[in-house]
Design a protein around this motif. Structure first.
Motif, mmCIF file in Angstrom:
data_model
loop_
_atom_site.group_PDB
_atom_site.id
_atom_site.type_symbol
_atom_site.label_atom_id
_atom_site.label_comp_id
_atom_site.label_asym_id
_atom_site.label_seq_id
_atom_site.Cartn_x
_atom_site.Cartn_y
_atom_site.Cartn_z
ATOM 1 N N GLY A 63 0.824 -1.194 0.000
ATOM 2 C CA GLY A 63 0.000 0.000 0.000
ATOM 3 C C GLY A 63 0.854 1.238 0.000
ATOM 4 N N ILE A 64 0.211 2.367 -0.039
ATOM 5 C CA ILE A 64 0.923 3.641 -0.011
ATOM 6 C C ILE A 64 0.561 4.355 1.288
ATOM 7 N N ASP A 65 1.542 4.617 2.123
ATOM 8 C CA ASP A 65 1.344 5.356 3.368
ATOM 9 C C ASP A 65 2.377 6.480 3.419
ATOM 10 N N ASN A 66 1.906 7.705 3.519
ATOM 11 C CA ASN A 66 2.793 8.867 3.595
ATOM 12 C C ASN A 66 3.814 8.886 2.462
ATOM 13 N N GLY A 67 3.398 8.444 1.276
ATOM 14 C CA GLY A 67 4.279 8.492 0.122
ATOM 15 C C GLY A 67 5.311 7.387 0.052
ATOM 16 N N SER A 68 5.283 6.429 0.982
ATOM 17 C CA SER A 68 6.236 5.329 0.906
ATOM 18 C C SER A 68 5.480 4.010 0.882
ATOM 19 N N MET A 69 6.090 3.021 0.273
ATOM 20 C CA MET A 69 5.429 1.733 0.134
ATOM 21 C C MET A 69 5.536 0.941 1.431
ATOM 22 N N THR A 70 4.452 0.328 1.824
ATOM 23 C CA THR A 70 4.490 -0.549 2.990
ATOM 24 C C THR A 70 4.760 -1.963 2.498
ATOM 25 N N LEU A 71 5.397 -2.747 3.316
ATOM 26 C CA LEU A 71 5.722 -4.102 2.922
ATOM 27 C C LEU A 71 4.546 -5.015 3.172
ATOM 28 N N GLY A 72 4.339 -5.919 2.263
ATOM 29 C CA GLY A 72 3.279 -6.905 2.395
ATOM 30 C C GLY A 72 3.844 -8.194 2.957
ATOM 31 N N PRO A 73 3.092 -9.257 2.833
ATOM 32 C CA PRO A 73 3.535 -10.547 3.351
ATOM 33 C C PRO A 73 4.695 -11.090 2.528
ATOM 34 N N PRO A 74 5.484 -11.991 3.110
ATOM 35 C CA PRO A 74 6.607 -12.570 2.364
ATOM 36 C C PRO A 74 6.119 -13.593 1.346
ATOM 37 N N LEU A 75 6.986 -13.905 0.405
ATOM 38 C CA LEU A 75 6.683 -14.965 -0.558
ATOM 39 C C LEU A 75 6.514 -16.275 0.198
ATOM 40 N N GLN A 76 5.604 -17.086 -0.260
ATOM 41 C CA GLN A 76 5.411 -18.390 0.358
ATOM 42 C C GLN A 76 5.445 -19.448 -0.728
ATOM 43 N N PHE A 77 6.148 -20.523 -0.438
ATOM 44 C CA PHE A 77 6.246 -21.650 -1.347
ATOM 45 C C PHE A 77 5.870 -22.900 -0.568
ATOM 46 N N PRO A 78 5.570 -23.987 -1.254
ATOM 47 C CA PRO A 78 5.253 -25.234 -0.536
ATOM 48 C C PRO A 78 6.391 -25.621 0.408
ATOM 49 N N SER A 79 6.028 -26.251 1.497
ATOM 50 C CA SER A 79 7.035 -26.609 2.509
ATOM 51 C C SER A 79 8.040 -27.624 1.973
ATOM 52 N N THR A 80 7.713 -28.282 0.855
ATOM 53 C CA THR A 80 8.655 -29.240 0.265
ATOM 54 C C THR A 80 9.824 -28.537 -0.411
ATOM 55 N N PHE A 81 9.701 -27.231 -0.664
ATOM 56 C CA PHE A 81 10.792 -26.464 -1.252
ATOM 57 C C PHE A 81 11.774 -26.125 -0.132
ATOM 58 N N LYS A 82 12.885 -26.809 -0.072
ATOM 59 C CA LYS A 82 13.840 -26.606 1.013
ATOM 60 C C LYS A 82 15.213 -26.182 0.497
ATOM 61 N N ASP A 83 15.276 -25.677 -0.719
ATOM 62 C CA ASP A 83 16.551 -25.264 -1.275
ATOM 63 C C ASP A 83 16.923 -23.864 -0.775
ATOM 64 N N PRO A 84 18.183 -23.478 -0.903
ATOM 65 C CA PRO A 84 18.625 -22.168 -0.397
ATOM 66 C C PRO A 84 17.926 -20.986 -1.073
ATOM 67 N N ILE A 85 17.581 -21.125 -2.343
ATOM 68 C CA ILE A 85 16.949 -20.006 -3.050
ATOM 69 C C ILE A 85 15.548 -19.753 -2.514
ATOM 70 N N SER A 86 14.742 -20.805 -2.383
ATOM 71 C CA SER A 86 13.382 -20.594 -1.858
ATOM 72 C C SER A 86 13.429 -20.138 -0.401
ATOM 73 N N ASN A 87 14.413 -20.620 0.364
ATOM 74 C CA ASN A 87 14.553 -20.152 1.747
ATOM 75 C C ASN A 87 14.861 -18.657 1.785
ATOM 76 N N ALA A 88 15.719 -18.201 0.884
ATOM 77 C CA ALA A 88 16.044 -16.768 0.825
ATOM 78 C C ALA A 88 14.838 -15.963 0.355
ATOM 79 N N LEU A 89 14.108 -16.471 -0.619
ATOM 80 C CA LEU A 89 12.944 -15.743 -1.145
ATOM 81 C C LEU A 89 11.837 -15.624 -0.111
ATOM 82 N N ARG A 90 11.756 -16.556 0.821
ATOM 83 C CA ARG A 90 10.732 -16.487 1.866
ATOM 84 C C ARG A 90 10.910 -15.260 2.776
ATOM 85 N N LYS A 91 12.089 -14.665 2.741
ATOM 86 C CA LYS A 91 12.373 -13.487 3.566
ATOM 87 C C LYS A 91 12.067 -12.186 2.841
ATOM 88 N N VAL A 92 11.662 -12.275 1.574
ATOM 89 C CA VAL A 92 11.406 -11.092 0.750
ATOM 90 C C VAL A 92 9.900 -10.874 0.651
#
Length: 124
Positions: free
Chosen positions: A45-74
């Protein structure tokens, strides 16, 4: 002015994210997905002219590789924006983008995973 341009770009991005969110909801309704399905659509959303962060990316729990783990934090909004920037770079400088992706295979995998999350590429 630059500030007005930044606000316009954020608003445009917010609308794009909302469009993707609406498309996902419609697709779930059309396929009969249950209401208990977790909605991981971007909620930037837009609050005071800056973007607010939404929820992190979510992938199935079977995805346990380093890339999906890193993307879950974004946040979804940040991930979609990063892919949009990569797309613009590819349009403006295709050769440099190709070299960048060849030199960074994890970046290529991350971009594919984000596009799959956004229902822009099919899951295999």
């Amino acid at each position: 002015s630059s500030a007005a341009s930044d606000v316009y770009k954020r608003q445009e991005f917010k609308l794009r994210v909302e469009l993707v969110s609406d498309q996902k909801r419609q697709q779930r309704a059309h396929t009969g997905a249950s209401s208990s399905t977790v909605d991981v659509s971007a909620t930037a959303g837009i609050d005071n002219g800056s973007m607010t962060l939404g929820p992190p990316l979510q992938f199935p729990s079977t995805f346990k590789d380093p890339i999906s783990n890193a993307l879950r934090k974004v946040s979804i909004a940040d991930a979609y924006e990063a892919v949009e920037q990569l797309r613009v770079l590819a349009l403006e400088k295709p050769h440099e983008t190709r070299v960048l992706l060849e030199m960074n295979p994890a970046l290529k995998v991350a971009a594919v995973m984000i596009l799959q999350h956004a229902d822009r590429l099919p899951l295999r």
